[in-house]
Design a protein around this motif. Sequence first.
Motif, PDB file in Angstrom:
ATOM      1  N   THR A   1     -11.197   4.155   0.152  1.00 53.17           N
ATOM      2  CA  THR A   1     -12.381   3.543   1.001  1.00 53.17           C
ATOM      3  C   THR A   1     -13.518   3.381  -0.076  1.00 53.17           C
ATOM      4  OG1 THR A   1     -13.019   5.672   1.374  1.00 53.17           O
ATOM      5  CG2 THR A   1     -11.451   4.784   2.795  1.00 53.17           C
TER       6      THR A   1
ATOM      7  N   SER B   1       0.748  -1.190  -0.090  1.00 52.17           N
ATOM      8  CA  SER B   1      -0.036   0.011   0.130  1.00 52.17           C
ATOM      9  C   SER B   1       0.798   1.169  -0.144  1.00 52.17           C
ATOM     10  CB  SER B   1      -0.881   0.112   1.290  1.00 52.17           C
ATOM     11  OG  SER B   1       0.050  -0.152   2.440  1.00 52.17           O
TER      12      SER B   1
ATOM     13  N   GLN C   1      -9.422  -0.014   0.839  1.00 47.98           N
ATOM     14  CA  GLN C   1      -8.974  -0.149   2.622  1.00 47.98           C
ATOM     15  C   GLN C   1      -9.962  -1.507   3.023  1.00 47.98           C
ATOM     16  OE1 GLN C   1      -9.285   3.591   4.847  1.00 47.98           O
ATOM     17  NE2 GLN C   1     -10.789   2.680   5.890  1.00 47.98           N
TER      18      GLN C   1
ATOM     19  N   VAL D   1      -4.625   4.157  -1.596  1.00 44.86           N
ATOM     20  CA  VAL D   1      -5.564   3.288  -0.941  1.00 44.86           C
ATOM     21  C   VAL D   1      -6.890   4.146  -0.894  1.00 44.86           C
ATOM     22  CG1 VAL D   1      -6.084   2.385   1.412  1.00 44.86           C
ATOM     23  CG2 VAL D   1      -3.801   2.194   0.490  1.00 44.86           C
TER      24      VAL D   1
END
Length: 484
Positions: A36, A29, A238, A34
Amino acid sequence: MRKFTSFNALPKLSLVLSLALITGFVQSSDAQEVITIQDAIEKTLNNNLQVKQSKYSEGLSDENLKQSKNALLPTLNGNSSYNVNFGRSVDPSTNAFNSSQFSSLNGGISAGFNIFQGFQKMNQIKQNMLLLNASKTNTEKIKNDLILQVVTGYLQILYNKDLLKAAKEQQTVAKKQLDREQQLLDVGNKTLADLSQAKSQLATADLTVTNAVNALSISYLTLAQLMDVPSSTQYEVQAPLSNLIAPAAANGNAEEIYDSSLKLFPDIKLASLRAEAAKRGIEIAKGGYYPTLSVGAGLNTNWSSGRQQSTRTSEVIGMVPVGVVEGTGAIVNTPIYRTLTEKYHFNDQLRDNFGQYVGFSLQVPIFNGFQARSSVRKAKINHLQSIADEQLAKNNLNKVIYQAVADLKAAEGRLSATTNTYTAQKDAFNVIEQRYAVGLVNSLDFSTSQSNMNKAEIDMIQAKYDLIFRAKVIDYYLGKQIVF
């Protein structure tokens, strides 16, 4: 021994190639973005072309509304024409025939205002307001549908990641088993058949990992395409901040969810607005039955190069006898005068030819081939069709919600059952593994128990994400923000 090593290299090579396919997706990552679930939703709504097209439709609907309001204002138009005439033609400034070449100019301004037109313009404004709201609601509907697709794609990635993790754990166990079988074979406690069984188990585990890697790669690609970002974009989703276990399904009441969705769901609101707009279309069509009363006024003038104007002076061009003197017989003559003319100047003609008018116009529809009646009938049919569409949308929503609640309850029961099955299979495998270590269980029974445990774990993972998805679908119909 070399023969078995060559056979085992094939699934390993396939695994390496599959891992290379998703290097852009599953790197650390630190080198990737990253995102959500909210990031994915935002990117989708900002980039999706369907949303942009719907926004353009909103703009057109808004412009139609503005134009219908502006149609209430009076009209004002100017007109002008310039002509060059040859041969015998009518001079527009004198309405007399003129055989010589001349030029003419006409110009004017006219204004008009509809006093009454069967309330068509007012009803058109009301209909366009409804259509604008419908366009906005359609945008919300498209966004809503996209959000559900994003949630589905996001959960698919999470599911495939868990599946890959489980597959790798199974692969590790299979490798350890193969190493142990090899050691026991070397000391003469196992046969080649036992070693082959272990290699077969490892090959199956390798294939499961390969399939899981491919599935994860495809799910990353699917979400990237849904977000309308380049397919080569490297990103990582995530991990959920919770265990993602949904609340008990027994708390969901289908009728209550349906009643709430009727007030919130864009599909229903869109169908309702379209039905209202269609109803207003009936009133617009009925306006064709009424007379139209309008008032108009205008100014106009013209000029002609062939027109001459008289001067105040004249000249004698001859004499003509008009009688005789009584008694003498002398002839009495009178002079013949010719009126002198000069060029009629441009500004003078415009001033002298300047005219104005004002008047009213009344048009009463008596017979027009039943066009007005046909328009009204079509509008009524369109309204009935829109009502049917609205009811169909409600019926579909009712069916979907009741099915979603039933699926949620079934998914909860399936998760409980698969969890219990996995626990039992895991315990059974632990016992068989211990017995296998001391030679009380053969390799076939050991492999069968391991396969049963692996299948039970996959079933449990599937049931877990199925339950999560069903719960999010209910939130979707309730208009709740979808978060993990």
